[in-house]
Design a protein around this motif. Sequence first.
Motif: not given
Length: 270
Positions: A170-177, A180-181
């Motif tokens: 819920y706090k960040f976008d993306g799945d790897e590496v 982003e907030r």
Amino acid sequence: MPLMYALYYYENEKISFMEDERSYMLHGLGHLTNLFPNSVEDWQAEIWQDILKLHYGKITGKDIQEKYSNLYAISRLTVSTSNVLSRFKKLNEEKNWNEQINPFNFFLVGFQTIKENDKAVKPMAPFTKDYQKIVYEPFIDYETGEVKEGSQYFKPLSRTILEYVDHPEYKFDGDEVVLERKHIHADGLVYIGKEANNIDEQALDVKKAQEFVNKQEIMNNILNISQTEAEALGVSRSRFQGIKQRIRKNGDLNMNTPAVRRLLSFEIIQ
């Protein structure tokens, strides 16, 4: 920082965690007891290996189910309130003090999977180092105080792991590496209590965090909802006008009626 993460190397189709540091976090599963107390010292690393293998397509969800088919989600808590202690009253009867379950002793809980008479069965049992043993022995239902027995009342570990894998961040976008907030826009404010003194009972799902709402603000917002908007939410004209009349006349509102709850949803989607 997200609470579900792993820092690892993936080379030649092999997964290895960074050395000399704990490079993975199982915040959502940290409440569980060691799943392999006699064979695997760091069980969280074992689960992360399987999660990453699932991610890279080396195993399937069915493989997870088969590997953990005989294991169940069990947590260890402390008898820290009178409510919890009272559930062991029958078990303590006619036993010497040193054989009873006393305040601040440990006990084990399973996670409810089924309901009986519209109430979730919440297994709890005296502490033992063989955690999985309680699944096959009589236990106490926290909700009713009755003694029950059967593995069907306990949540399979495979289901817990697969739900954990699918749990959204819920706090960040993306799945790897590098993630982003997320950017958020606050459309409301609800005050809650941390209920630190009742943390053990929260694990049994009997004590929810207390919410503090601005009732006057809610009533003002309902008064500003149009008839068309109320009907779109499934609140009839007569019911909506009755709610408005009670607010104006009594300065109060029952927040738990189905119609009012539907009107509250209008505030959320605004």
